[in-house]
Design an enzyme around this catalytic site. Structure first.
Site, mmCIF file in Angstrom:
data_model
loop_
_atom_site.group_PDB
_atom_site.id
_atom_site.type_symbol
_atom_site.label_atom_id
_atom_site.label_comp_id
_atom_site.label_asym_id
_atom_site.label_seq_id
_atom_site.Cartn_x
_atom_site.Cartn_y
_atom_site.Cartn_z
ATOM 1 C CB SER A 199 30.887 86.363 62.167
ATOM 2 O OG SER A 199 29.582 86.059 62.562
ATOM 3 C CG HIS A 200 30.518 84.964 66.351
ATOM 4 N ND1 HIS A 200 30.542 84.468 65.073
ATOM 5 C CD2 HIS A 200 31.231 84.110 67.092
ATOM 6 C CE1 HIS A 200 31.229 83.336 65.065
ATOM 7 N NE2 HIS A 200 31.663 83.098 66.281
ATOM 8 C CG ASP B 56 28.401 89.007 60.003
ATOM 9 O OD1 ASP B 56 28.050 88.625 61.129
ATOM 10 O OD2 ASP B 56 28.579 88.225 59.050
ATOM 11 N NE ARG C 7 31.465 76.280 67.894
ATOM 12 C CZ ARG C 7 31.956 77.400 68.403
ATOM 13 N NH1 ARG C 7 32.004 77.563 69.712
ATOM 14 N NH2 ARG C 7 32.412 78.366 67.614
ATOM 15 C CG ASP D 277 26.302 88.247 64.024
ATOM 16 O OD1 ASP D 277 25.452 88.849 63.346
ATOM 17 O OD2 ASP D 277 27.119 87.440 63.537
ATOM 18 C CG ASP E 56 25.689 86.308 59.815
ATOM 19 O OD1 ASP E 56 25.956 86.601 61.005
ATOM 20 O OD2 ASP E 56 26.501 85.727 59.059
ATOM 21 N NE ARG E 57 27.147 83.482 64.556
ATOM 22 C CZ ARG E 57 27.857 82.616 65.251
ATOM 23 N NH1 ARG E 57 27.714 82.552 66.558
ATOM 24 N NH2 ARG E 57 28.716 81.825 64.662
ATOM 25 C CE LYS F 172 25.133 82.808 60.925
ATOM 26 N NZ LYS F 172 26.250 82.292 60.113
#
Ligand code: G16
Length: 541
Positions: free
Chosen positions: A111-112, A277, A494, A275, A279-280, A374
């Site tokens: 991903s990111h 892949d 987080r 991002d 999806d964001r 997403k």
């Protein structure tokens, strides 16, 4: 076909979204092979099945796909549908699984997270509904990684990933498909492409930052080639194995180039980024950054303006740390709003059951029932459709929304690469005190309630515990502490901070200032700085 003996390898427990590790770990002896075999075995075996296979093009993507294909063939799979060049954005893979009726998909992405030999790699399994495997399925896959003794792999030539059409790998058919075509057709079904094209024709300007990642070809084909946005609208549009050496996470920190463009005097009307892949998404108007939580709320309030959603929304869902902005929209619309644990997999049952149409997360993810992931470009196109219909600017849309529903000021502080023992000590310490916090005052803020989030899925009844520590303050503030499930090194804490403001005179303030008291209270009550040895977050978004 060859049977290779192996032994379990530690550290193959899937996280928030599949297995993510340092690339070198994934490339280690038997690491990928063990996990792929466990994935097949943990999902009822590959015999007779059809899979979609593709990834975000990061370093090792193509080699890993060759291994997966040889293992699928040796395990008796019937057919694998692969994006040309091994490329598929995550939402495009989800769409292909659904459209072709495949039994599932193997999606290669971290991903990111940055890519490259010294960065990260990842692999996840999506089921026949196109969505990320549920907790029970990933638990089964993990169990198989722990008792594996051998894996099956075919000894063959590489498949030519560049050649569209069918090839054979032993008895298995490999079908190489255009990664963009089906996805672009789906977008055209959902949105009013004529209205968006007219917007661009009328001089509307936009910049889309593909961050050297997978959405480059998708965004160029859809925004520039089909919708007529000016050439150069898509920046950083050629995917590279290491994302141009960058961090393909669409937020104001990592998409700074785009932020600079959008806050300049001659800024375009609209900016967006996606991002690694695809999806964001990040949305930013001229001088107006939109938080993902606010973006979800805005889309929920205006989705009916796009053809695919003109019948209204069945309901909406957000992950727990996401702000309550969408809750207020849902209440006004008279529809249900579900609060789920972090992770797109938790939306799957709600979407499948038709309980929600739109869902989203603070971590820059928004999507709908059109796929089971997403979808970055989908969010951008829905925004464009809304901009085309309302003829309003992003800043005016946000001001209107805040004026109607109030503003949920929001920020996230990430403390990365904290020693795992210290992070756990902080969580254990706070967890032990949660029951006693109500009524206590920290840095001037009075605690109204505190709990540890747990979730009972209203569709399948599954239970997820320990999903984050929440503290609510008198006056509408909230702090949430959660351990990231996507990192590959140490622990990432987080801290999500939120403050609802309904006073019309206080809707245009600096979020950092508004949230400073909540942050101070959160740090005081958790003792985070002392326990972790960290006095400031690494990333603030
Ligand atoms: C993944 C999941 C998201 C989730 C995010 C949270 O995103 O797909 O649903 O919100 O992780 O990450 P963390 O556990 O680090 O807070 P992605 O885009 O990395 O696949």
């Amino acid at each position: 076909m060859t049977l290779i003996e192996t032994t379990p390898i530690a550290g193959q427990k899937p996280g928030t979204s599949g297995l993510r590790k340092r690339t070198a770990v994934f490339m280690g002896p038997h690491f990928l092979e063990n996990y792929v075999q466990a994935t097949f075995d943990g999902t009822g075996g590959a015999a007779g099945k059809t899979y979609v296979v593709g990834g975000d093009g990061r370093y090792f993507n193509d080699r890993a796909i060759q291994v997966i294909l040889r293992m699928a063939a040796a395990n008796g799979a019937l057919r694998c549908i692969v994006g040309q060049g091994g490329i598929l954005s995550t939402p495009a893979a989800s769409n292909l699984i659904r459209k072709t009726g495949a039994d599932g998909g193997l999606i290669l992405s971290a991903s990111h997270n940055p890519g490259g030999p010294d960065a990260d790699f990842g692999l996840k399994f999506n089921g026949a509904n196109g969505g990320p495997a549920s907790e029970s399925v990933t638990a089964e896959i993990y169990a198989r990684t722990q008792d594996i003794t051998a894996y099956h792999i075919a000894e063959t030539q590489d498949v030519d990933l560049g050649a569209l059409g069918q090839q054979r790998l032993g008895d298995m058919v490999v079908e190489i498909v255009d990664p963009v075509a089906d996805y672009a057709a789906l977008m055209e079904d959902l949105f009013d492409f004529n209205a968006i094209a007219a917007l661009f024709q009328g001089g509307f300007t936009m910049r889309f930052d593909a961050m050297h990642a997978v959405t480059g070809p998708y965004a160029t084909a859809i925004l520039e080639d089909r919708l007529g946005a000016a050439k150069g609208t898509v920046m950083n549009g050629t995917p590279s194995e290491d994302f141009g050496g960058g961090h393909p996470d669409p937020n104001p920190i990592w998409a700074k180039d785009l932020m600079d463009v959008m806050y300049a005097d001659d800024a375009p009307d609209f900016g967006a980024a996606s991002d690694g892949d695809g999806d964001r998404n990040m949305i930013v108007g001229r001088g107006a950054y939109v938080t993902p939580s606010d973006s979800l709320a805005l889309l929920a309030s205006k989705a009916h303006l796009a053809p695919g959603y003109q019948g209204g929304l069945a309901g909406v869902a957000r992950s727990m740390p996401t702000s309550g902005a969408v809750d207020r929209v849902a209440e006004a619309l008279g529809i249900s709003c579900y609060e789920t644990p972090t992770g797109w997999k938790f939306f799957g049952t709600l979407l499948d059951a038709g309980k929600v149409t739109l869902c989203g997360e603070e971590s820059a993810g928004t999507g709908s029932d059109h796929v089971r992931e997403k979808d970055g470009l989908w969010a951008v196109l829905l925004w464009l459709n809304i901009l085309a219909e309302t003829k309003m600017s992003v800043a005016d849309l946000m001001a209107e929304m805040w004026g109607t529903y109030g503003r949920c000021y929001y920020t996230r502080h990430d403390y990365e690469d904290v020693e795992a023992d210290r992070a756990n000590a902080m969580f254990d310490g706070l967890r032990a005190r949660l029951g006693d916090l109500a009524g206590e005052v920290f840095a001037g803020q009075t605690v109204a309630w505190a709990d540890e989030f747990a979730y009972d899925d209203p569709v399948d009844g599954s239970h997820a515990s320990a999903q984050g520590l929440r503290v609510g303050f008198e006056g509408g503030g909230r702090a949430v502490f959660r351990l990231s499930g996507t990192g590959t090194v140490g622990a990432t804490i987080r801290l999500y901070l939120e403050q609802l403001e309904t006073n019309a005179a206080r809707l245009g303030l600096d979020p950092a200032e508004v949230l400073a008291p909540i942050n101070a209270a959160a740090l005081a009550l958790s003792d985070l700085p002392a326990v972790t040895g960290r006095d400031a977050p690494n990333v603030i978004t």
